[in-house]
Design a protein around this motif. Structure first.
Motif, PDB file in Angstrom:
ATOM      1  N   ARG A  17       0.726  -1.323  -0.052  1.00 39.88           N
ATOM      2  CA  ARG A  17       0.058   0.009  -0.060  1.00 39.88           C
ATOM      3  C   ARG A  17       0.840   1.360   0.054  1.00 39.88           C
ATOM      4  NH1 ARG A  17      -2.722   3.721   3.235  1.00 39.88           N
ATOM      5  NH2 ARG A  17      -4.858   4.035   2.797  1.00 39.88           N
ATOM      6  N   GLU A  18       1.888   1.132   0.707  1.00 40.47           N
ATOM      7  CA  GLU A  18       2.898   2.574   0.880  1.00 40.47           C
ATOM      8  C   GLU A  18       3.532   2.599  -0.435  1.00 40.47           C
ATOM      9  OE1 GLU A  18       2.989   4.801   3.157  1.00 40.47           O
ATOM     10  OE2 GLU A  18       1.366   3.779   4.003  1.00 40.47           O
ATOM     11  N   ALA A  23       4.205   6.001  -5.336  1.00 39.01           N
ATOM     12  CA  ALA A  23       4.175   5.790  -6.839  1.00 39.01           C
ATOM     13  C   ALA A  23       3.205   6.795  -7.317  1.00 39.01           C
ATOM     14  CB  ALA A  23       3.984   4.394  -7.534  1.00 39.01           C
ATOM     15  N   ALA A  24       1.866   6.783  -6.814  1.00 33.35           N
ATOM     16  CA  ALA A  24       1.003   7.929  -6.949  1.00 33.35           C
ATOM     17  C   ALA A  24       1.469   9.374  -7.014  1.00 33.35           C
ATOM     18  CB  ALA A  24      -0.287   7.596  -6.333  1.00 33.35           C
ATOM     19  N   ARG A  25       2.279   9.572  -5.716  1.00 37.05           N
ATOM     20  CA  ARG A  25       2.750  10.790  -5.498  1.00 37.05           C
ATOM     21  C   ARG A  25       3.813  11.310  -6.273  1.00 37.05           C
ATOM     22  NH1 ARG A  25       3.363  14.304  -1.102  1.00 37.05           N
ATOM     23  NH2 ARG A  25       5.639  15.279  -1.205  1.00 37.05           N
ATOM     24  N   ALA A  26       4.689  10.267  -6.825  1.00 30.80           N
ATOM     25  CA  ALA A  26       5.759  10.639  -7.897  1.00 30.80           C
ATOM     26  C   ALA A  26       4.842  10.952  -9.333  1.00 30.80           C
ATOM     27  CB  ALA A  26       6.670   9.377  -8.069  1.00 30.80           C
ATOM     28  N   ARG A  43       1.980   1.261 -13.218  1.00 31.77           N
ATOM     29  CA  ARG A  43       3.219   1.095 -13.818  1.00 31.77           C
ATOM     30  C   ARG A  43       4.423   1.430 -13.150  1.00 31.77           C
ATOM     31  NH1 ARG A  43       1.360   2.874 -18.145  1.00 31.77           N
ATOM     32  NH2 ARG A  43       1.642   5.044 -17.847  1.00 31.77           N
ATOM     33  N   GLU A  44       4.216   2.784 -12.372  1.00 36.75           N
ATOM     34  CA  GLU A  44       5.143   3.477 -11.762  1.00 36.75           C
ATOM     35  C   GLU A  44       5.661   2.346 -10.436  1.00 36.75           C
ATOM     36  OE1 GLU A  44       7.740   6.636 -10.601  1.00 36.75           O
ATOM     37  OE2 GLU A  44       6.555   6.182 -12.152  1.00 36.75           O
ATOM     38  N   LEU A  62      -7.514   7.010  -4.393  1.00 33.05           N
ATOM     39  CA  LEU A  62      -5.992   6.885  -4.097  1.00 33.05           C
ATOM     40  C   LEU A  62      -5.308   8.313  -4.010  1.00 33.05           C
ATOM     41  CD1 LEU A  62      -3.190   5.476  -4.565  1.00 33.05           C
ATOM     42  CD2 LEU A  62      -3.311   5.599  -6.802  1.00 33.05           C
ATOM     43  N   VAL A  63      -5.852   9.173  -4.728  1.00 34.04           N
ATOM     44  CA  VAL A  63      -5.419  10.812  -4.359  1.00 34.04           C
ATOM     45  C   VAL A  63      -6.052  11.155  -3.037  1.00 34.04           C
ATOM     46  CG1 VAL A  63      -5.738  13.022  -5.126  1.00 34.04           C
ATOM     47  CG2 VAL A  63      -5.253  11.316  -6.874  1.00 34.04           C
TER      48      VAL A  63
END
Length: 209
Positions: A17-18, A23-26, A43-44, A62-63
């Motif tokens: 999860r982390e 990845a989402a933050r990046a 993908r990230e 997610l956001v």
């Protein structure tokens, strides 16, 4: 044996999860909110989209978790600082200092938590009632200590304690907004972070009576 296996599985799920949130933050900071799709995040993160669905059902969920993590950290930082002081004016100063001073070195976190939903247009970042239910306790925790200390002081403030604490917080957010705007144009504010914190703290100390 079974309990140890469940604990290992839970740790693995937490790590996964982390990894997804990282990845989402990046993706968000590198490519913008429009590029935050489940496919791009998967993908990230180096995993399948199906695997990502196990943790997050949508981009919006997610956001939200990215934003919530910043709000949660901010609330804890301010609450702990307020607990360490004695008076109402000191508590107001702690709110201001730990909002401006906490976000100034990490303006990406500030933009993510407080500006993203305003600048993302119709990107679907509308909070649900369930999400508001999670946020409200953070707001209460962030301000309640200051309200209590202002009420104990016994001095006549310009406005009632809850409103005064809230105004101190949003004034700090306003200064951060101006700081980010000025710096993005290559024209930093005339005043240092310390001067802004000190000046605003004095204004609210006076307002507290």
């Amino acid at each position: 044996m079974a309990e140890a296996r469940r604990a290992r599985q839970q740790r693995k799920r937490d790590r996964s999860r982390e990894d997804i949130l990282t990845a989402a933050r990046a993706v968000l900071l590198r490519d913008g909110i429009a590029s935050v799709t489940l496919e791009a995040v998967a993908r990230e993160a180096g995993m399948s989209k199906t695997g990502l669905y196990y943790y997050f059902a949508s981009k919006e969920a997610l956001v939200f978790e990215l934003m919530f993590a910043v709000w949660e950290s901010q609330s804890e930082r301010v609450r702990n600082a307020v607990d360490d002081v004695e008076t109402g004016p000191e508590a107001l100063a702690a709110v201001i200092r730990n909002t401006i001073g906490g976000f100034a070195p990490q303006m990406d976190d500030f933009r993510l938590a407080y500006l993203l939903s305003q600048v993302s247009g119709q990107s679907g970042l509308q909070l649900s009632p369930e999400q508001f239910t999670r946020i409200r306790p953070l707001n209460n925790a962030l301000l309640s200590g200051t309200v209590e200390k202002l009420s104990e002081t016994g001095q006549a403030s310009v406005v009632e304690p809850r409103l005064l604490a809230f105004l101190a917080f949003v004034s700090a957010l306003g200064l951060l907004t101006m700081k980010g705007l000025a710096e993005s144009q290559g024209d930093p504010l005339l005043y240092s972070d310390e001067q802004l914190i000190d000046g605003l703290s004095k204004v609210f100390a006076a307002a507290a009576g």
